[in-house]
Write an enzyme that holds these catalytic residues in place. Sequence first.
Site, mmCIF file in Angstrom:
data_model
loop_
_atom_site.group_PDB
_atom_site.id
_atom_site.type_symbol
_atom_site.label_atom_id
_atom_site.label_comp_id
_atom_site.label_asym_id
_atom_site.label_seq_id
_atom_site.Cartn_x
_atom_site.Cartn_y
_atom_site.Cartn_z
ATOM 1 N N GLU A 154 0.835 -1.221 0.000
ATOM 2 C CA GLU A 154 0.000 0.000 0.000
ATOM 3 C C GLU A 154 0.870 1.272 0.000
ATOM 4 O O GLU A 154 0.556 2.259 0.651
ATOM 5 C CB GLU A 154 -1.022 -0.038 1.131
HETATM 6 C C1 LIG Z 1 2.699 -9.679 0.590
HETATM 7 C C2 LIG Z 1 2.283 -8.632 -0.388
HETATM 8 C C3 LIG Z 1 0.944 -8.331 -0.552
HETATM 9 C C4 LIG Z 1 0.537 -7.389 -1.495
HETATM 10 N N1 LIG Z 1 -0.808 -7.166 -1.697
HETATM 11 C C5 LIG Z 1 -1.186 -6.385 -2.746
HETATM 12 C C6 LIG Z 1 -2.575 -6.291 -3.117
HETATM 13 O O1 LIG Z 1 -3.446 -6.884 -2.476
HETATM 14 N N2 LIG Z 1 -2.892 -5.545 -4.201
HETATM 15 C C7 LIG Z 1 -1.956 -4.878 -4.939
HETATM 16 O O2 LIG Z 1 -2.326 -4.220 -5.907
HETATM 17 N N3 LIG Z 1 -0.638 -4.942 -4.609
HETATM 18 C C8 LIG Z 1 -0.232 -5.690 -3.545
HETATM 19 N N4 LIG Z 1 1.094 -5.784 -3.223
HETATM 20 C C9 LIG Z 1 2.092 -5.068 -4.031
HETATM 21 C C10 LIG Z 1 2.754 -3.909 -3.288
HETATM 22 O O3 LIG Z 1 1.832 -2.870 -3.120
HETATM 23 C C11 LIG Z 1 4.012 -3.516 -4.072
HETATM 24 O O4 LIG Z 1 4.955 -4.542 -3.878
HETATM 25 C C12 LIG Z 1 4.560 -2.176 -3.641
HETATM 26 O O5 LIG Z 1 3.707 -1.134 -4.008
HETATM 27 C C13 LIG Z 1 5.944 -1.914 -4.216
HETATM 28 O O6 LIG Z 1 5.970 -2.144 -5.585
HETATM 29 P P1 LIG Z 1 7.127 -3.071 -6.216
HETATM 30 O O7 LIG Z 1 7.165 -4.327 -5.451
HETATM 31 O O8 LIG Z 1 6.925 -3.144 -7.674
HETATM 32 O O9 LIG Z 1 8.471 -2.300 -5.893
HETATM 33 P P2 LIG Z 1 9.118 -1.165 -6.798
HETATM 34 O O10 LIG Z 1 8.116 -0.153 -7.177
HETATM 35 O O11 LIG Z 1 9.886 -1.816 -7.897
HETATM 36 O O12 LIG Z 1 10.146 -0.514 -5.770
HETATM 37 C C14 LIG Z 1 11.415 -1.071 -5.478
HETATM 38 C C15 LIG Z 1 12.130 -0.101 -4.529
HETATM 39 O O13 LIG Z 1 12.318 1.153 -5.192
HETATM 40 C C16 LIG Z 1 11.738 2.204 -4.419
HETATM 41 N N5 LIG Z 1 11.188 3.222 -5.304
HETATM 42 C C17 LIG Z 1 10.372 3.054 -6.380
HETATM 43 N N6 LIG Z 1 10.061 4.232 -6.920
HETATM 44 C C18 LIG Z 1 10.700 5.189 -6.176
HETATM 45 C C19 LIG Z 1 10.768 6.606 -6.236
HETATM 46 N N7 LIG Z 1 10.098 7.308 -7.150
HETATM 47 N N8 LIG Z 1 11.517 7.230 -5.310
HETATM 48 C C20 LIG Z 1 12.179 6.536 -4.345
HETATM 49 N N9 LIG Z 1 12.146 5.194 -4.243
HETATM 50 C C21 LIG Z 1 11.419 4.532 -5.144
HETATM 51 C C22 LIG Z 1 10.651 1.518 -3.592
HETATM 52 O O14 LIG Z 1 10.314 2.277 -2.448
HETATM 53 C C23 LIG Z 1 11.329 0.201 -3.260
HETATM 54 O O15 LIG Z 1 12.193 0.365 -2.179
HETATM 55 C C24 LIG Z 1 1.515 -6.691 -2.256
HETATM 56 C C25 LIG Z 1 2.871 -6.976 -2.054
HETATM 57 C C26 LIG Z 1 3.262 -7.946 -1.168
HETATM 58 C C27 LIG Z 1 4.736 -8.254 -1.033
#
Ligand SMILES: Cc1cc2nc3c(=O)[nH]c(=O)nc-3n(C[C@H](O)[C@H](O)[C@H](O)COP(=O)(O)OP(=O)(O)OC[C@H]3O[C@@H](n4cnc5c(N)ncnc54)[C@H](O)[C@@H]3O)c2cc1C
Length: 380
Positions: A363
């Site tokens: 989230e």
């Molecule tokens: C157990 C679990 C349950 C989940 N449940 C749901 C769900 O029900 N529905 C749903 O839609 N999603 C869900 N998610 C997804 C979750 O919301 C995402 O994993 C999260 O938003 C981060 O996206 P990402 O994993 O692609 O990481 P990325 O976006 O690839 O980020 C990787 C890293 O880069 C950093 N980063 C990225 N962009 C920036 C920026 N502009 N500035 C600084 N730092 C940055 C991030 O903070 C992070 O540290 C779930 C994830 C998990 C692990």
Amino acid sequence: MDFTLSEEQLMIQQAARDFAQNELLPGVIERDDAQMFPAEQVKKMGELGFMGMMVDPKYGGSGLDTISYALVMEELSKVDASASVIVSVNNSLVCWGLEAFGTEEQKEKYLTRLSTGQSIGAFCLSEPEAGSDATSQKTTAVDRGDHYILNGTKNWITNGNSADIYLVIAQTDVSKGHKGINALIVEKGMPGFVIGPKENKLGIRGSDTHSLIFNDVKVPRENRIGDDGFGFKFAMKTLSGGRIGIASQALGIAAGAYELALKYSKERKAFGTEISNHQAIAFKLADMHVQIEAARHLVYKAAWDKDNGHDYDLSSAMAKLYASQVAMDTTVEAVQIHGGNGFVKDYHVERMMRDAKITQIYEGTSEIQKIVISRSILKK
Ligand SMILES: Cc1cc2nc3c(=O)[nH]c(=O)nc-3n(C[C@H](O)[C@H](O)[C@H](O)COP(=O)(O)OP(=O)(O)OC[C@H]3O[C@@H](n4cnc5c(N)ncnc54)[C@H](O)[C@@H]3O)c2cc1C
């Protein structure tokens, strides 16, 4: 300023505390170990009104305020953060969004089932290439008049297999960017909708997280939430309230670990005295206590903002950012206070430490919360 909880809020808090002790605590270690969804417990939470806490009673909800919701989330999370995320997604991301923006027909058809726990909801925004950058949606919903054709893959979806109603965000018109995105209600069993494999996770292992695949899924037009192009705004508005749920979850994990550490420190003896008599341990407990109380105030303030019609984008981001850090710090220290026992499953704190980490990721990661907060303070 009145910090007193009402009689009703205290009653709900106690009900959640009792439920957590009596129904969630037994088996929590085994469910975590086996990655087992707490189906029986979720059914009971539906009966207790925890699955649609803020929903109008005319749609089967409990008609309570956001503070009550935060209290319940905190109590459940003290014991079982897997169960509490199921509650949080259903309440904040699915029921709230449907009630706030759905049509009367959508509410009658879906909301009553969701708020009573007969059905479980899932919120599907993230994709393999669209996590923090949620505008980069690759899932498409092509407009075919009376229906949409949905294609694509969603990642990391909580309640992925246990849900039966899914709110899916998808791109309809690429040329309009984030204004060309729609939110569609998809039902389990619609032809072409495939549930992908279950993720093997570090924490919240009792909640089921799956990828979802959509192959030419025909979704009726009446399943679109809001006007054409409203989907991205819908997702952002919904997540803003969702952050209050996750902040309460983080607060509960921290408070649960602190309570266990406090108790243990008064029982465990080293060098002829209880370890709580060693200042190094007492000061850890003092730090935990202060940080948890500060997190609690941020969470309640965000909930109060929402209940009183104030903007809560900033307060919910602050609550989530801070409470999730407190959850990590407190659980790490709770393991330390337990010494070797903290490293084994029986004492619960190792699970809490693993569970805490997710509150900094889903989230909106902590980095994304800081973007929300800095944008908000810089525009003033
Ligand atoms: C157990 C679990 C349950 C989940 N449940 C749901 C769900 O029900 N529905 C749903 O839609 N999603 C869900 N998610 C997804 C979750 O919301 C995402 O994993 C999260 O938003 C981060 O996206 P990402 O994993 O692609 O990481 P990325 O976006 O690839 O980020 C990787 C890293 O880069 C950093 N980063 C990225 N962009 C920036 C920026 N502009 N500035 C600084 N730092 C940055 C991030 O903070 C992070 O540290 C779930 C994830 C998990 C692990």
